[in-house]
Design a protein around this motif. Structure first.
Motif, PDB file in Angstrom:
ATOM      1  N   PHE A  22       0.838  -1.197   0.000  1.00  0.00           N
ATOM      2  CA  PHE A  22       0.000   0.000   0.000  1.00  0.00           C
ATOM      3  C   PHE A  22       0.873   1.247   0.000  1.00  0.00           C
ATOM      4  N   ILE A  23       0.279   2.336  -0.445  1.00  0.00           N
ATOM      5  CA  ILE A  23       0.948   3.631  -0.519  1.00  0.00           C
ATOM      6  C   ILE A  23       0.064   4.659   0.177  1.00  0.00           C
ATOM      7  N   GLY A  24       0.671   5.567   0.925  1.00  0.00           N
ATOM      8  CA  GLY A  24      -0.133   6.604   1.557  1.00  0.00           C
ATOM      9  C   GLY A  24       0.705   7.612   2.311  1.00  0.00           C
ATOM     10  N   ARG A  25       0.022   8.619   2.824  1.00  0.00           N
ATOM     11  CA  ARG A  25       0.652   9.654   3.644  1.00  0.00           C
ATOM     12  C   ARG A  25       0.111   9.528   5.059  1.00  0.00           C
ATOM     13  N   GLU A  77       5.615   3.915   0.833  1.00  0.00           N
ATOM     14  CA  GLU A  77       5.148   2.741   0.110  1.00  0.00           C
ATOM     15  C   GLU A  77       5.601   1.538   0.914  1.00  0.00           C
ATOM     16  N   VAL A  78       4.667   0.729   1.352  1.00  0.00           N
ATOM     17  CA  VAL A  78       4.952  -0.377   2.272  1.00  0.00           C
ATOM     18  C   VAL A  78       4.576  -1.703   1.613  1.00  0.00           C
ATOM     19  N   ALA A  79       5.458  -2.673   1.744  1.00  0.00           N
ATOM     20  CA  ALA A  79       5.205  -4.010   1.208  1.00  0.00           C
ATOM     21  C   ALA A  79       5.282  -5.038   2.329  1.00  0.00           C
ATOM     22  N   ALA A  80       4.434  -6.047   2.243  1.00  0.00           N
ATOM     23  CA  ALA A  80       4.443  -7.142   3.215  1.00  0.00           C
ATOM     24  C   ALA A  80       5.482  -8.172   2.792  1.00  0.00           C
ATOM     25  N   CYS A  91       9.412  -0.623   4.328  1.00  0.00           N
ATOM     26  CA  CYS A  91       9.279   0.556   3.476  1.00  0.00           C
ATOM     27  C   CYS A  91      10.066   0.349   2.182  1.00  0.00           C
ATOM     28  N   LYS A  92       9.376   0.409   1.077  1.00  0.00           N
ATOM     29  CA  LYS A  92      10.044   0.368  -0.216  1.00  0.00           C
ATOM     30  C   LYS A  92      10.442   1.771  -0.653  1.00  0.00           C
ATOM     31  N   ASN A  93       9.604   2.732  -0.316  1.00  0.00           N
ATOM     32  CA  ASN A  93       9.900   4.141  -0.580  1.00  0.00           C
ATOM     33  C   ASN A  93       9.463   4.953   0.619  1.00  0.00           C
ATOM     34  N   LEU A  94      10.215   6.002   0.909  1.00  0.00           N
ATOM     35  CA  LEU A  94       9.943   6.814   2.092  1.00  0.00           C
ATOM     36  C   LEU A  94      10.378   8.248   1.818  1.00  0.00           C
ATOM     37  N   THR A  95       9.440   9.188   1.915  1.00  0.00           N
ATOM     38  CA  THR A  95       9.772  10.593   1.705  1.00  0.00           C
ATOM     39  C   THR A  95       9.082  11.449   2.759  1.00  0.00           C
TER      40      THR A  95
END
Length: 304
Positions: A22-25, A77-80, A91-95
């Motif tokens: 999932f992706i979110g803020r 962006e988080v992956a299980a 975390c696959k992406n983190l900003t």
């Protein structure tokens, strides 16, 4: 659908376990280093929204490269990741999203972990969900999703030495008043919506005069919070006025007419103002029952 293949954008964290990615803020409540057999240090990040907290794993370089700080908004962006000891969310992406002009797109972005009274916060969300007017719900969004307003609203006391003089007292007082007026059947639907919004936000100016540590700000020693309520809501009032000048002016009039003071101005404004004044006084001077929390528990709000 097989939940292991599901992906989504901005789910409530309480539902995030059903998604592979999932992706979110989200609001970052805490960062904690954890021991690891890897060469790079690993951190646990505690994400929070209106539903719950969720722990995810991030690498040291992800934290350092973006200067990720606690108590700010981040985009992730988080992956299980399945492991022998269970599923780990990484975390696959983190900003950093701290510069965003809004905390999010809905009140679901407000972090329940930062409210000292989570049950009262849930009752607030139930009241919000029951507002029928889209314009009035959008107005609350415009006010409370301001980065310097929403979190303070969850934490501030209502006063320092009078009623609700404790951390979280501001939202509790607001919910008490709004819950009382929401049950008055003599009001029309739009009158009830206006009354609930006016009650929920009538003291939002105190987010600039009081702190979660139960102290007065420098500005609070100079300016009355009633005046700052209009300032905090200025942009939201402008947006509301574009669509409905009468609703915007009604809120302005209610907040400046004295109906929320312990000793009202004594003017006869009609049923709506009398209901608000009586509800506010009841919350200020009496030990009001928190029975409304039981009703709120069985009514879980949803967000579009």
């Amino acid at each position: 659908m097989n939940t292991t293949t599901r992906e989504t954008v901005q789910p409530l964290l309480i539902e995030a376990a059903t998604y592979r990615r999932f992706i979110g803020r989200y609001y970052l409540s805490a960062i904690r280093p954890v021991t690891s057999g890897l060469d790079n240090e690993v951190f646990e990040l505690t994400l929070s929204d209106s539903s719950c907290d969720l722990t995810v794993i991030a690498r040291h370089d992800q934290i350092a490269d973006e200067v990720i700080l606690e108590h700010t908004m981040i985009h992730v962006e988080v992956a299980a990741l399945p492991t022998r000891v269970g599923t780990v969310r990484v975390c696959k992406n983190l900003t950093c999203a701290a510069a965003s002009k809004r905390l999010g797109n809905s009140l679901s972005a407000l972090p329940i972990s930062q409210c000292p009274q989570p049950a009262v916060f849930q009752a607030f969300l139930v009241l919000y969900a029951r507002i029928q007017s889209t314009l009035m719900r959008r107005f609350i969004d415009d006010v409370l999703l301001q980065p310097k307003v929403g979190i303070s609203f969850l934490q501030c006391p209502a006063t320092l030495r009078s009623h609700h003089a404790y951390v979280g007292g501001l939202i509790e007082h607001a919910v008490e008043v709004a819950w009382n007026v929401s049950g008055v059947h003599a009001l029309t639907d739009i009158e009830r919506d206006v009354a609930v919004v006016a009650a929920l936000l009538h003291a939002v100016g105190k987010t600039r005069t009081l702190t979660a540590g139960a102290t007065r700000t420098a500005l609070g020693t100079l300016v009355e919070p009633e005046l700052l309520t209009l300032e905090v809501c200025a942009d939201a009032l402008d947006n509301l006025e574009y669509h409905s000048p009468s609703l915007a002016n009604q809120l302005r009039h209610i907040w400046t007419s004295g109906v929320f003071r312990e000793h009202t101005c004594g003017q006869n404004h009609g049923l709506l103002y009398d209901v608000l004044a009586r509800s506010a006084k009841s919350s200020m001077v009496s030990q009001q029952s928190m029975a409304f929390l039981a009703e709120a528990e069985i009514d879980r709000p949803t967000f579009a």
